[in-house]
Design a protein around this motif. Structure first.
Motif, PDB file in Angstrom:
ATOM      1  N   TRP A  26      -4.632   5.129  13.306  1.00  0.00           N
ATOM      2  CA  TRP A  26      -5.581   4.775  12.264  1.00  0.00           C
ATOM      3  C   TRP A  26      -5.380   5.661  11.033  1.00  0.00           C
ATOM      4  O   TRP A  26      -4.662   6.651  11.089  1.00  0.00           O
ATOM      5  CB  TRP A  26      -7.028   4.967  12.765  1.00  0.00           C
ATOM      6  CG  TRP A  26      -7.389   4.099  13.923  1.00  0.00           C
ATOM      7  CD1 TRP A  26      -6.649   3.055  14.434  1.00  0.00           C
ATOM      8  CD2 TRP A  26      -8.555   4.206  14.741  1.00  0.00           C
ATOM      9  NE1 TRP A  26      -7.312   2.515  15.510  1.00  0.00           N
ATOM     10  CE2 TRP A  26      -8.481   3.190  15.718  1.00  0.00           C
ATOM     11  CE3 TRP A  26      -9.664   5.047  14.739  1.00  0.00           C
ATOM     12  CZ2 TRP A  26      -9.471   3.010  16.681  1.00  0.00           C
ATOM     13  CZ3 TRP A  26     -10.651   4.868  15.685  1.00  0.00           C
ATOM     14  CH2 TRP A  26     -10.550   3.856  16.645  1.00  0.00           C
ATOM     15  N   ALA A  27      -6.070   5.302   9.948  1.00  0.00           N
ATOM     16  CA  ALA A  27      -5.980   6.120   8.739  1.00  0.00           C
ATOM     17  C   ALA A  27      -6.925   7.308   8.846  1.00  0.00           C
ATOM     18  O   ALA A  27      -7.996   7.217   9.454  1.00  0.00           O
ATOM     19  CB  ALA A  27      -6.368   5.284   7.526  1.00  0.00           C
ATOM     20  N   TYR A  28      -6.519   8.422   8.256  1.00  0.00           N
ATOM     21  CA  TYR A  28      -7.390   9.590   8.144  1.00  0.00           C
ATOM     22  C   TYR A  28      -7.812   9.707   6.682  1.00  0.00           C
ATOM     23  O   TYR A  28      -6.960   9.769   5.793  1.00  0.00           O
ATOM     24  CB  TYR A  28      -6.649  10.848   8.598  1.00  0.00           C
ATOM     25  CG  TYR A  28      -7.330  12.111   8.123  1.00  0.00           C
ATOM     26  CD1 TYR A  28      -8.657  12.364   8.469  1.00  0.00           C
ATOM     27  CD2 TYR A  28      -6.673  13.029   7.315  1.00  0.00           C
ATOM     28  CE1 TYR A  28      -9.305  13.500   8.007  1.00  0.00           C
ATOM     29  CE2 TYR A  28      -7.307  14.168   6.861  1.00  0.00           C
ATOM     30  CZ  TYR A  28      -8.621  14.390   7.209  1.00  0.00           C
ATOM     31  OH  TYR A  28      -9.263  15.507   6.747  1.00  0.00           O
ATOM     32  N   TYR A  68      -1.648   6.360  -0.083  1.00  0.00           N
ATOM     33  CA  TYR A  68      -1.133   6.831   1.207  1.00  0.00           C
ATOM     34  C   TYR A  68       0.394   6.832   1.186  1.00  0.00           C
ATOM     35  O   TYR A  68       1.003   5.827   0.863  1.00  0.00           O
ATOM     36  CB  TYR A  68      -1.670   5.949   2.343  1.00  0.00           C
ATOM     37  CG  TYR A  68      -3.134   6.246   2.568  1.00  0.00           C
ATOM     38  CD1 TYR A  68      -3.515   7.243   3.456  1.00  0.00           C
ATOM     39  CD2 TYR A  68      -4.108   5.592   1.841  1.00  0.00           C
ATOM     40  CE1 TYR A  68      -4.846   7.579   3.614  1.00  0.00           C
ATOM     41  CE2 TYR A  68      -5.453   5.921   1.994  1.00  0.00           C
ATOM     42  CZ  TYR A  68      -5.807   6.913   2.888  1.00  0.00           C
ATOM     43  OH  TYR A  68      -7.121   7.247   3.022  1.00  0.00           O
ATOM     44  N   GLY A  71       1.328   7.379   5.659  1.00  0.00           N
ATOM     45  CA  GLY A  71       0.072   7.600   6.367  1.00  0.00           C
ATOM     46  C   GLY A  71      -0.692   8.839   5.910  1.00  0.00           C
ATOM     47  O   GLY A  71      -1.774   9.119   6.396  1.00  0.00           O
ATOM     48  N   GLN A  73      -2.797  10.978   3.161  1.00  0.00           N
ATOM     49  CA  GLN A  73      -3.583  10.759   1.952  1.00  0.00           C
ATOM     50  C   GLN A  73      -3.101  11.671   0.819  1.00  0.00           C
ATOM     51  O   GLN A  73      -2.927  12.866   1.014  1.00  0.00           O
ATOM     52  CB  GLN A  73      -5.053  11.079   2.277  1.00  0.00           C
ATOM     53  CG  GLN A  73      -5.963  11.034   1.072  1.00  0.00           C
ATOM     54  CD  GLN A  73      -7.407  11.348   1.449  1.00  0.00           C
ATOM     55  OE1 GLN A  73      -7.977  10.724   2.316  1.00  0.00           O
ATOM     56  NE2 GLN A  73      -7.978  12.329   0.792  1.00  0.00           N
ATOM     57  N   GLN A 119      -9.252  -0.349   6.311  1.00  0.00           N
ATOM     58  CA  GLN A 119      -8.422  -0.147   7.502  1.00  0.00           C
ATOM     59  C   GLN A 119      -9.229   0.596   8.565  1.00  0.00           C
ATOM     60  O   GLN A 119     -10.207   1.253   8.224  1.00  0.00           O
ATOM     61  CB  GLN A 119      -7.197   0.689   7.109  1.00  0.00           C
ATOM     62  CG  GLN A 119      -7.581   1.980   6.405  1.00  0.00           C
ATOM     63  CD  GLN A 119      -6.527   2.468   5.436  1.00  0.00           C
ATOM     64  OE1 GLN A 119      -5.352   2.310   5.666  1.00  0.00           O
ATOM     65  NE2 GLN A 119      -6.958   3.070   4.350  1.00  0.00           N
ATOM     66  N   SER A 121     -10.380   3.549  10.405  1.00  0.00           N
ATOM     67  CA  SER A 121     -10.193   4.887   9.856  1.00  0.00           C
ATOM     68  C   SER A 121     -11.150   5.925  10.429  1.00  0.00           C
ATOM     69  O   SER A 121     -12.221   5.603  10.932  1.00  0.00           O
ATOM     70  CB  SER A 121     -10.335   4.845   8.335  1.00  0.00           C
ATOM     71  OG  SER A 121     -11.381   3.995   7.964  1.00  0.00           O
TER      72      SER A 121
END
Ligand code: DC
Length: 219
Positions: A26-28, A68, A71, A73, A119, A121
């Protein structure tokens, strides 16, 4: 899927949230970086970060973007990648100052919600479970004693060749806790439905596995 991780500075939120997000694919989303970027922009404009009206007046001029790369940030101010520049102690204090300004919190609210909606997250911050995502799938309040957080911070500084007395680091930790927990708007506090994870006696790896497990068991 939206996971909120809140807690005081130095509890390991960003490292743990980032590692857990990677494991889950997943996204952070590091929301502190957004406050830091605004703090940096205000400092660069030569404006006193404690002057609320002057800070608010900087906002219309501000172009803040989040992108991103692999992946990770990255935060941009007017097209410049400031992801490194926001990591100084000055930017950290400036972030805590501008975080007290209601106009700044309003400015960042929708941006954070949009990023989370785009997404699956994990977001970390101070008010994610209480304000930004009150309906988050899972809320974790990550904490550790002030003494342990100061000790970890001191070790990080030592790795960079900076030897600060533990008492001084502890004072800074307590000062930031006080500022983050006692501000009038969106103070740091545990959401009623948050699961508390105390990492005082855990290694980093144990904390990451605890977070992944809490997420898998509760989502
Ligand atoms: O997590 P951090 O150390 O990068 O955060 C920097 C400052 O930003 C912190 O002192 C409080 C503020 N902050 C906030 O008010 N709300 C958030 N969601 C994240 C950070």
């Amino acid at each position: 899927m939206q996971i909120a991780i809140d807690g005081p500075s130095g509890a390991g939120k960003s490292t743990i949230a980032q590692a857990a997000a990677r494991q889950l694919g997943w996204a952070y989303i590091d929301t502190g970086a957004l406050y830091r970027a605004i703090g940096l922009a205000v400092m660069r404009a030569g404006v006193d970060t404690k002057n609320e009206a002057a800070v608010a007046a900087c906002l219309p001029e501000l172009t803040l973007d989040v992108r991103y790369h692999n992946g990770e940030q990255q935060v941009y101010l007017a097209g410049e990648n400031v992801s490194e520049a926001i990591r100084t102690p000055e930017a950290s204090l400036a972030a805590s100052d501008v975080g007290k300004v209601p106009a700044v919190r309003d400015f960042l609210l929708q941006l954070q919600r949009d990023l989370a909606a785009a997404q699956p997250s994990i977001l970390d911050g101070r008010d994610i479970g209480t304000v930004v995502l009150p309906n988050a799938s899972v809320k974790i309040y990550l904490t550790a004693t002030a003494e342990m957080r100061a000790q970890r911070r001191r070790n990080q500084l030592l790795e960079k060749g900076i030897d600060e007395p533990l008492e001084k680091v502890l004072q800074e930790v307590n000062a930031r806790d006080h500022q983050d927990m006692n501000r009038a708007i969106a103070p740091l506090r545990q959401a009623d439905d948050a699961i508390v994870l105390d990492t005082t006696h855990q290694s980093l790896d144990e904390s990451i596995q605890s977070v992944v497990q809490i997420i898998m068991l509760n989502s």
